[in-house]
Design an enzyme around this catalytic site. Structure first.
Site, PDB file in Angstrom:
ATOM      1  N   ARG A 150       0.825  -1.223   0.000  1.00  0.00           N
ATOM      2  CA  ARG A 150       0.000   0.000   0.000  1.00  0.00           C
ATOM      3  C   ARG A 150       0.859   1.274   0.000  1.00  0.00           C
ATOM      4  O   ARG A 150       0.534   2.252   0.690  1.00  0.00           O
ATOM      5  CB  ARG A 150      -0.951   0.042   1.208  1.00  0.00           C
ATOM      6  CG  ARG A 150      -1.902  -1.114   1.304  1.00  0.00           C
ATOM      7  CD  ARG A 150      -2.973  -1.084   0.227  1.00  0.00           C
ATOM      8  NE  ARG A 150      -3.834  -2.242   0.396  1.00  0.00           N
ATOM      9  CZ  ARG A 150      -3.622  -3.414  -0.215  1.00  0.00           C
ATOM     10  NH1 ARG A 150      -2.633  -3.551  -1.080  1.00  0.00           N
ATOM     11  NH2 ARG A 150      -4.428  -4.421   0.009  1.00  0.00           N
ATOM     12  N   SER A 226     -11.297   0.441   3.167  1.00  0.00           N
ATOM     13  CA  SER A 226     -10.456   0.157   4.338  1.00  0.00           C
ATOM     14  C   SER A 226      -9.893   1.467   4.874  1.00  0.00           C
ATOM     15  O   SER A 226      -9.257   2.212   4.136  1.00  0.00           O
ATOM     16  CB  SER A 226      -9.281  -0.738   3.949  1.00  0.00           C
ATOM     17  OG  SER A 226      -9.750  -1.981   3.542  1.00  0.00           O
ATOM     18  N   GLU A 323      -4.998   4.170   6.191  1.00  0.00           N
ATOM     19  CA  GLU A 323      -4.772   3.923   4.764  1.00  0.00           C
ATOM     20  C   GLU A 323      -5.290   5.112   3.968  1.00  0.00           C
ATOM     21  O   GLU A 323      -4.768   5.450   2.916  1.00  0.00           O
ATOM     22  CB  GLU A 323      -5.476   2.639   4.330  1.00  0.00           C
ATOM     23  CG  GLU A 323      -5.048   2.195   2.962  1.00  0.00           C
ATOM     24  CD  GLU A 323      -6.079   1.373   2.262  1.00  0.00           C
ATOM     25  OE1 GLU A 323      -7.037   1.973   1.717  1.00  0.00           O
ATOM     26  OE2 GLU A 323      -5.950   0.148   2.240  1.00  0.00           O
TER      27      GLU A 323
HETATM   28  P1  NAP Z   1      -9.599 -10.667   3.668  1.00  0.00           P
HETATM   29  O1  NAP Z   1      -9.661 -11.531   2.466  1.00  0.00           O
HETATM   30  O2  NAP Z   1     -10.505 -10.910   4.821  1.00  0.00           O
HETATM   31  O3  NAP Z   1      -8.091 -10.611   4.180  1.00  0.00           O
HETATM   32  C1  NAP Z   1      -7.766  -9.856   5.333  1.00  0.00           C
HETATM   33  C2  NAP Z   1      -6.273  -9.676   5.392  1.00  0.00           C
HETATM   34  O4  NAP Z   1      -5.611 -10.940   5.387  1.00  0.00           O
HETATM   35  C3  NAP Z   1      -5.688  -8.883   4.248  1.00  0.00           C
HETATM   36  O5  NAP Z   1      -4.695  -8.072   4.809  1.00  0.00           O
HETATM   37  C4  NAP Z   1      -5.051  -9.906   3.364  1.00  0.00           C
HETATM   38  O6  NAP Z   1      -3.847  -9.440   2.806  1.00  0.00           O
HETATM   39  C5  NAP Z   1      -4.714 -11.017   4.319  1.00  0.00           C
HETATM   40  N1  NAP Z   1      -4.889 -12.301   3.631  1.00  0.00           N
HETATM   41  C6  NAP Z   1      -6.036 -13.023   3.546  1.00  0.00           C
HETATM   42  N2  NAP Z   1      -5.819 -14.154   2.879  1.00  0.00           N
HETATM   43  C7  NAP Z   1      -4.522 -14.162   2.526  1.00  0.00           C
HETATM   44  C8  NAP Z   1      -3.698 -15.069   1.810  1.00  0.00           C
HETATM   45  N3  NAP Z   1      -4.194 -16.214   1.331  1.00  0.00           N
HETATM   46  N4  NAP Z   1      -2.402 -14.743   1.626  1.00  0.00           N
HETATM   47  C9  NAP Z   1      -1.901 -13.598   2.114  1.00  0.00           C
HETATM   48  N5  NAP Z   1      -2.631 -12.693   2.804  1.00  0.00           N
HETATM   49  C10 NAP Z   1      -3.918 -12.968   3.011  1.00  0.00           C
HETATM   50  O7  NAP Z   1      -9.718  -9.131   3.229  1.00  0.00           O
HETATM   51  P2  NAP Z   1     -10.962  -8.217   2.844  1.00  0.00           P
HETATM   52  O8  NAP Z   1     -10.996  -7.099   3.809  1.00  0.00           O
HETATM   53  O9  NAP Z   1     -12.202  -8.999   2.574  1.00  0.00           O
HETATM   54  O10 NAP Z   1     -10.456  -7.598   1.456  1.00  0.00           O
HETATM   55  C11 NAP Z   1     -10.321  -8.417   0.309  1.00  0.00           C
HETATM   56  C12 NAP Z   1      -9.114  -7.986  -0.472  1.00  0.00           C
HETATM   57  O11 NAP Z   1      -9.284  -6.643  -0.902  1.00  0.00           O
HETATM   58  C13 NAP Z   1      -7.836  -8.012   0.358  1.00  0.00           C
HETATM   59  O12 NAP Z   1      -6.793  -8.457  -0.462  1.00  0.00           O
HETATM   60  C14 NAP Z   1      -7.650  -6.575   0.765  1.00  0.00           C
HETATM   61  O13 NAP Z   1      -6.307  -6.240   1.023  1.00  0.00           O
HETATM   62  C15 NAP Z   1      -8.193  -5.892  -0.477  1.00  0.00           C
HETATM   63  N6  NAP Z   1      -8.544  -4.488  -0.249  1.00  0.00           N
HETATM   64  C16 NAP Z   1      -7.708  -3.559  -0.780  1.00  0.00           C
HETATM   65  C17 NAP Z   1      -7.934  -2.221  -0.590  1.00  0.00           C
HETATM   66  C18 NAP Z   1      -6.976  -1.216  -1.182  1.00  0.00           C
HETATM   67  O14 NAP Z   1      -6.076  -1.526  -1.950  1.00  0.00           O
HETATM   68  N7  NAP Z   1      -7.105   0.013  -0.861  1.00  0.00           N
HETATM   69  C19 NAP Z   1      -9.052  -1.813   0.105  1.00  0.00           C
HETATM   70  C20 NAP Z   1      -9.921  -2.800   0.625  1.00  0.00           C
HETATM   71  C21 NAP Z   1      -9.637  -4.137   0.444  1.00  0.00           C
HETATM   72  P3  NAP Z   1      -3.785  -8.360   1.587  1.00  0.00           P
HETATM   73  O15 NAP Z   1      -4.183  -7.068   2.177  1.00  0.00           O
HETATM   74  O16 NAP Z   1      -2.342  -8.387   1.205  1.00  0.00           O
HETATM   75  O17 NAP Z   1      -4.650  -8.858   0.532  1.00  0.00           O
END
Ligand code: NAP
Length: 330
Positions: A150, A226, A323
């Site tokens: 990020r 987020s 963020e």
């Molecule tokens: P989630 O799937 O519940 O995951 C929560 C956290 O665990 C995230 O930090 C994710 O890392 C990590 N994670 C989960 N599974 C993983 C795996 N197999 N390997 C490595 N790391 C893992 O997250 P969520 O809130 O529903 O969001 C879904 C995705 O959208 C996530 O990747 C999240 O980061 C992304 N997102 C991005 C933004 C942005 O870029 N501004 C905003 C909202 C959500 P990561 O963060 O590295 O994925």
């Protein structure tokens, strides 16, 4: 977030010449400028921004076909998800996991948007910027952007003189679909789908459904997605916390650190998922998301977010970071 005051000056720029004029205007009037994407990840202070807000509206997408890859060059003002839709329609691989993220193409490299195991750095070929010090454009390679979790050089205060005008991506005719994240795996299982048969188009559809169920509806509430970054801890810190809070999830970053889902901490450690304060709340389906259900101010949001930050620090010792970007005086 549906808060914030006005910009003293606001302009839409459609090409490099427009940007040059806008920057010279700010220089002549001795005021700061702020470059705005779609505003989906910013909180503007209640008194507004005492300077010039520049909104790039450089559109246009060009596809160049190479032997195994396609180079896609898009203008900074292009809607990010529309670009993803366009590439997926051509059955190109590489960007499908970044579906349904709000914002513009120009904003994507700034915080190196990422979702479901893919980050924009994985596909960026180069970024074209307008250097407001020299008044010229230049191309930065993916390495020169120094992408991080990020983050990138564009997020650093000392690089605010770089305005992104175009981004080039490398996409593929063939590729492997990345379905590792639990929400995707669960969806595939629930609908009895075959991973090998999934196309980028299918994955885009799945992710769009998952996100629309999990994220708040921006037509109904104010939100910036987020609000906080997920913390990255040393293995020792993670191990110590796991003893106190069994079940704490952690993902090895491959660099000797562990990434921890902050939503889990806010929910299970702080017990704050769904917490309300006036018109503000932590989203009941995803504790990392702050929503504004009525007439809150930017100050209310900052105060609420800081209370959460303090509680996480008290209970875990972790310093979490916003963020979202704060614009103007707070
Ligand atoms: P989630 O799937 O519940 O995951 C929560 C956290 O665990 C995230 O930090 C994710 O890392 C990590 N994670 C989960 N599974 C993983 C795996 N197999 N390997 C490595 N790391 C893992 O997250 P969520 O809130 O529903 O969001 C879904 C995705 O959208 C996530 O990747 C999240 O980061 C992304 N997102 C991005 C933004 C942005 O870029 N501004 C905003 C909202 C959500 P990561 O963060 O590295 O994925």
């Amino acid at each position: 977030m549906r808060v914030g005051g006005p910009a003293r000056y606001f302009c839409v720029v459609r090409n490099i010449d427009d940007i040059r004029h806008a920057v010279l205007f700010a220089r002549t009037h001795n005021i700061p400028f702020h470059v705005l994407g779609d505003g989906s990840n910013v909180i503007v202070s209640d008194e507004g921004f005492n300077g010039l807000v520049i909104k790039p509206d450089i559109k246009g997408v060009h596809f160049t076909e190479n032997i195994d890859t396609v180079t896609v060059i898009a203008g900074a003002g292009k809607n990010w998800d529309a670009l993803v839709g366009q590439t997926v329609k051509k059955n190109l691989f590489g960007v499908e996991n970044l579906s349904a993220i709000p914002g513009t193409v120009g904003a994507a490299p700034v915080q190196n948007i990422g979702a479901y195991g893919v980050e924009v750095k994985d596909i960026v070929a180069w970024v074209k910027v307008f250097n407001t010090n020299t008044l010229h454009t230049m191309k930065l390679s993916c390495e020169e952007c120094e992408f991080a979790y990020r983050g990138s050089i564009f997020k650093r205060p000392e690089n605010k003189h770089l305005i992104i005008t175009h981004v080039a991506f490398t996409l593929f005719y063939k590729g492997n679909i990345n379905t590792g994240y639990k929400d995707i795996t669960a969806h595939i299982k629930e609908h009895n789908l075959k991973v090998d048969a999934l196309s980028p188009k299918d994955l885009r559809r799945i992710i769009t459904v998952i996100r629309s169920r999990k994220l708040p509806d921006i037509n109904k509430v104010g939100t910036a997605g987020s609000f906080f970054k997920n913390p990255i801890l040393s293995k020792e810190k993670f191990s110590a916390l796991s003893h106190i809070y069994p079940g704490l999830p952690g993902y090895d970053t491959g660099e000797g650190n562990v990434k921890v889902p902050l939503a889990w901490i806010i929910d299970k450690v702080c017990g704050m998922k769904g917490t309300r304060k006036g018109n503000l709340a932590l989203h009941d389906k995803q504790a990392l998301i702050l929503v504004n259900r009525g007439k809150s101010t930017a100050q209310d949001i900052k105060k609420f977010a800081e209370e959460i930050k303090d509680d996480v620090k008290r209970k875990t010792g972790i310093d979490i970071e916003f963020e979202v970007s704060l614009v103007g005086k707070f």
